[in-house]
Design a protein around this motif. Structure first.
Motif, PDB file in Angstrom:
ATOM      1  N   PHE A 138       0.297  -1.226  -0.062  1.00 31.10           N
ATOM      2  CA  PHE A 138       0.067   0.298  -0.089  1.00 31.10           C
ATOM      3  C   PHE A 138       0.918   1.548  -0.365  1.00 31.10           C
ATOM      4  N   LYS A 139       1.773   1.147   1.037  1.00 34.93           N
ATOM      5  CA  LYS A 139       2.479   2.380   1.472  1.00 34.93           C
ATOM      6  C   LYS A 139       3.311   2.383  -0.110  1.00 34.93           C
ATOM      7  N   TYR A 140       4.556   1.658  -0.967  1.00 37.06           N
ATOM      8  CA  TYR A 140       5.205   1.488  -1.766  1.00 37.06           C
ATOM      9  C   TYR A 140       4.822   1.210  -3.511  1.00 37.06           C
ATOM     10  N   ASN A 141       3.792   1.189  -3.156  1.00 32.90           N
ATOM     11  CA  ASN A 141       3.232  -0.036  -4.791  1.00 32.90           C
ATOM     12  C   ASN A 141       2.168   1.222  -5.335  1.00 32.90           C
ATOM     13  N   ALA A 142       1.796   2.156  -4.533  1.00 35.47           N
ATOM     14  CA  ALA A 142       0.603   2.728  -5.062  1.00 35.47           C
ATOM     15  C   ALA A 142       1.147   4.509  -5.256  1.00 35.47           C
ATOM     16  N   THR A 143       0.619   5.328  -5.808  1.00 34.99           N
ATOM     17  CA  THR A 143       0.370   6.206  -6.456  1.00 34.99           C
ATOM     18  C   THR A 143      -0.514   6.724  -5.258  1.00 34.99           C
ATOM     19  N   LYS A 144      -1.570   6.723  -5.657  1.00 34.99           N
ATOM     20  CA  LYS A 144      -2.899   6.776  -5.165  1.00 34.99           C
ATOM     21  C   LYS A 144      -3.933   5.846  -4.257  1.00 34.99           C
ATOM     22  N   LEU A 145      -4.210   6.427  -3.111  1.00 40.51           N
ATOM     23  CA  LEU A 145      -4.936   5.625  -2.133  1.00 40.51           C
ATOM     24  C   LEU A 145      -6.417   5.637  -2.363  1.00 40.51           C
ATOM     25  N   VAL A 146      -7.404   5.299  -2.583  1.00 45.20           N
ATOM     26  CA  VAL A 146      -8.768   5.647  -2.018  1.00 45.20           C
ATOM     27  C   VAL A 146      -9.171   4.664  -1.319  1.00 45.20           C
ATOM     28  N   THR A 147     -10.079   5.769  -0.788  1.00 48.97           N
ATOM     29  CA  THR A 147     -11.146   4.383   0.946  1.00 48.97           C
ATOM     30  C   THR A 147     -12.170   4.990   0.704  1.00 48.97           C
ATOM     31  N   GLU A 148     -13.193   4.392   1.110  1.00 51.06           N
ATOM     32  CA  GLU A 148     -14.347   4.837   1.757  1.00 51.06           C
ATOM     33  C   GLU A 148     -15.360   5.268   2.484  1.00 51.06           C
ATOM     34  N   THR A 149     -14.224   6.062   3.389  1.00 43.39           N
ATOM     35  CA  THR A 149     -14.672   6.510   4.822  1.00 43.39           C
ATOM     36  C   THR A 149     -14.016   7.647   5.295  1.00 43.39           C
ATOM     37  N   ASN A 150     -13.532   9.021   5.695  1.00 45.32           N
ATOM     38  CA  ASN A 150     -12.948   9.746   6.362  1.00 45.32           C
ATOM     39  C   ASN A 150     -11.524  10.142   7.541  1.00 45.32           C
ATOM     40  N   ASP A 151     -12.808   9.012   7.422  1.00 43.85           N
ATOM     41  CA  ASP A 151     -11.940   7.675   8.960  1.00 43.85           C
ATOM     42  C   ASP A 151     -10.731   7.387   8.734  1.00 43.85           C
ATOM     43  N   VAL A 152     -10.959   6.398   7.149  1.00 43.26           N
ATOM     44  CA  VAL A 152     -10.095   5.422   7.044  1.00 43.26           C
ATOM     45  C   VAL A 152      -8.912   6.342   6.816  1.00 43.26           C
ATOM     46  N   ARG A 153      -9.372   7.322   5.769  1.00 38.36           N
ATOM     47  CA  ARG A 153      -8.472   8.531   4.729  1.00 38.36           C
ATOM     48  C   ARG A 153      -7.377   8.514   6.383  1.00 38.36           C
ATOM     49  N   ARG A 154      -8.164   9.533   7.566  1.00 37.81           N
ATOM     50  CA  ARG A 154      -7.412   9.912   8.709  1.00 37.81           C
ATOM     51  C   ARG A 154      -6.481   9.026   8.856  1.00 37.81           C
ATOM     52  N   LYS A 155      -6.867   7.764   9.245  1.00 38.30           N
ATOM     53  CA  LYS A 155      -5.991   7.279   9.464  1.00 38.30           C
ATOM     54  C   LYS A 155      -4.922   6.289   9.128  1.00 38.30           C
ATOM     55  N   ILE A 156      -5.136   6.268   7.434  1.00 35.63           N
ATOM     56  CA  ILE A 156      -3.433   5.883   6.385  1.00 35.63           C
ATOM     57  C   ILE A 156      -3.117   7.183   6.639  1.00 35.63           C
ATOM     58  N   ILE A 157      -3.983   8.211   6.426  1.00 33.46           N
ATOM     59  CA  ILE A 157      -2.497   9.649   6.212  1.00 33.46           C
ATOM     60  C   ILE A 157      -1.473   9.194   7.603  1.00 33.46           C
ATOM     61  N   SER A 158      -2.047   9.289   8.701  1.00 34.40           N
ATOM     62  CA  SER A 158      -1.677   9.042   9.967  1.00 34.40           C
ATOM     63  C   SER A 158      -0.442   7.909  10.142  1.00 34.40           C
ATOM     64  N   LEU A 159      -0.879   6.169  10.081  1.00 37.81           N
ATOM     65  CA  LEU A 159      -0.279   4.580   9.440  1.00 37.81           C
ATOM     66  C   LEU A 159       1.116   5.863   8.899  1.00 37.81           C
TER      67      LEU A 159
END
Length: 365
Positions: A138-159
């Protein structure tokens, strides 16, 4: 040329999303080629099948080198410049300028302590290794990520400590199959017994540990006999129950996109005791079909269902049974919950809108 990669999707809600995306891209006349799994091919329209190549082995298999090679060959053959892996990780590194990957791996971003404790030592070790591998892709193989909720988006950015500009949110949507009754496959109802005055609780889910379906083995003894469970699992699941309770468990096995709506129609409520999700399409499907929702008091559920569901502690049998029984003692409140769900549905994108949003993210500069 765009390559839509759904070759790694075989079960669960991801399968439905993959089918929906391909059908909508086909209707929108998008110039694409799709790498798909056999289960997805079986459910596609004839028009969509013409734009697809079946990858018989999932690229997520450690030793399935041939599957990953076929994906690479497709990129070369069709001069692919952009890849959309509907739900990752892809376990494959495409040599393209733009790789959009859908994120729905709740194991990576949420607290999994309660689930890990139920796993065997072998399963725990496997999960630790899998989490590490998935994070890498997820971190090194994708140029962009798309999530289904803003809660998940926030957690990805933090992680992942990644650039927020490359993380997007597109809400899940109801498959277009739900909107056209002419496409409903009512033959699935032949697998069901006579309903009488029973209350049927529906769970559309594969028997993964985090789905917490085993809780039903204890819950069934707490609920009145009129409550029965309709499950999309195989008959093996019935072995968990005593003979007197086996007729209260109705197993359908795997079902298709067009079989889902008729099952919702005949059932009385959605029952989802899940311990871990990013986004379950079952929630919005139940809302659309105007069925009450009984589910876990977890943040991922409340983020989607808000006040339109009944919540319980998914590990507490007494709390689950009390919640369900009390709900059916107040039919007025059940109707109110369904109306709240109907209002929430109106705010969601259609399957077509979702497809367009994916395209906008893919080609945004």
């Amino acid at each position: 040329m765009l390559l839509v990669n759904v070759s790694n999707l075989y079960t669960g809600g991801g399968l439905q999303t993959g089918i929906s995306v391909i059908e909508e891209f086909t209707a929108l006349k998008v110039k694409y080629i799709a790498a798909i799994s056999p289960p997805i091919f079986e459910q596609l329209s004839d028009e969509a099948k013409k734009l697809c190549v079946v990858i018989k082995l999932t690229p997520s298999g450690l030793l399935n080198f041939s599957a990953r090679k076929k994906l690479t060959n497709l990129v070369q053959k069709y001069q692919v410049t952009d890849v959309f892996t509907v739900f990752g990780p892809s376990y494959w590194i495409p040599k393209v300028k733009n790789h959009l990957v859908g994120f729905a791996q709740a194991w990576i971003i949420y607290d999994t302590t309660t689930i890990i404790d139920t796993l065997s030592l072998k399963e725990r070790i496997k999960r630790i290794i899998l989490n590490f591998i998935q994070k890498f892709f997820f971190k090194y193989n994708a140029t962009k990520l798309v999530t289904e909720t803003n809660d998940v988006r926030r957690k990805i950015i933090s992680l992942f400590k990644t650039n927020p500009k490359n993380i997007f949110t597109v809400s899940n949507a109801i498959s277009s199959a739900f909107y056209d009754k002419k496409k409903y496959d009512y033959k699935i109802l032949n697998k069901l017994p006579t309903k009488n005055n029973d209350i049927w609780l529906l769970t559309i889910a594969y028997d993964y540990p985090h789905k917490n379906l085993k809780i039903i083995t204890k819950l069934i003894n707490k609920l009145p006999y009129k409550f029965k469970f309709i499950l999309t699992v195989n008959d093996e699941f019935k072995k968990n129950f005593s003979k007197k309770n086996q007729n209260r468990i109705i197993t359908l096995g795997k079902i298709t996109n067009v079989q889902c709506p008729p099952i919702y129609e005949i059932c009385d409520a959605l029952f989802l005791p899940t311990l871990l999700e990013c986004f379950s399409a079952s929630y919005i499907e139940a809302m659309y079909m105007e069925k009450p929702i009984f589910t876990s008091n977890k943040t991922f559920a409340k983020a989607i269902c808000k006040n339109a569901a009944y919540y319980f502690n998914p590990l507490n049998i007494d709390d689950i049974s009390k919640t369900i029984i009390n709900a059916y003692d107040n039919k007025t409140m059940i109707n109110k919950k369904c109306l709240l769900g109907k209002a929430l549905i109106k705010k969601l994108p259609s399957a077509k809108d979702r497809a367009k949003k994916y395209l906008n993210i893919l080609y945004a500069k």
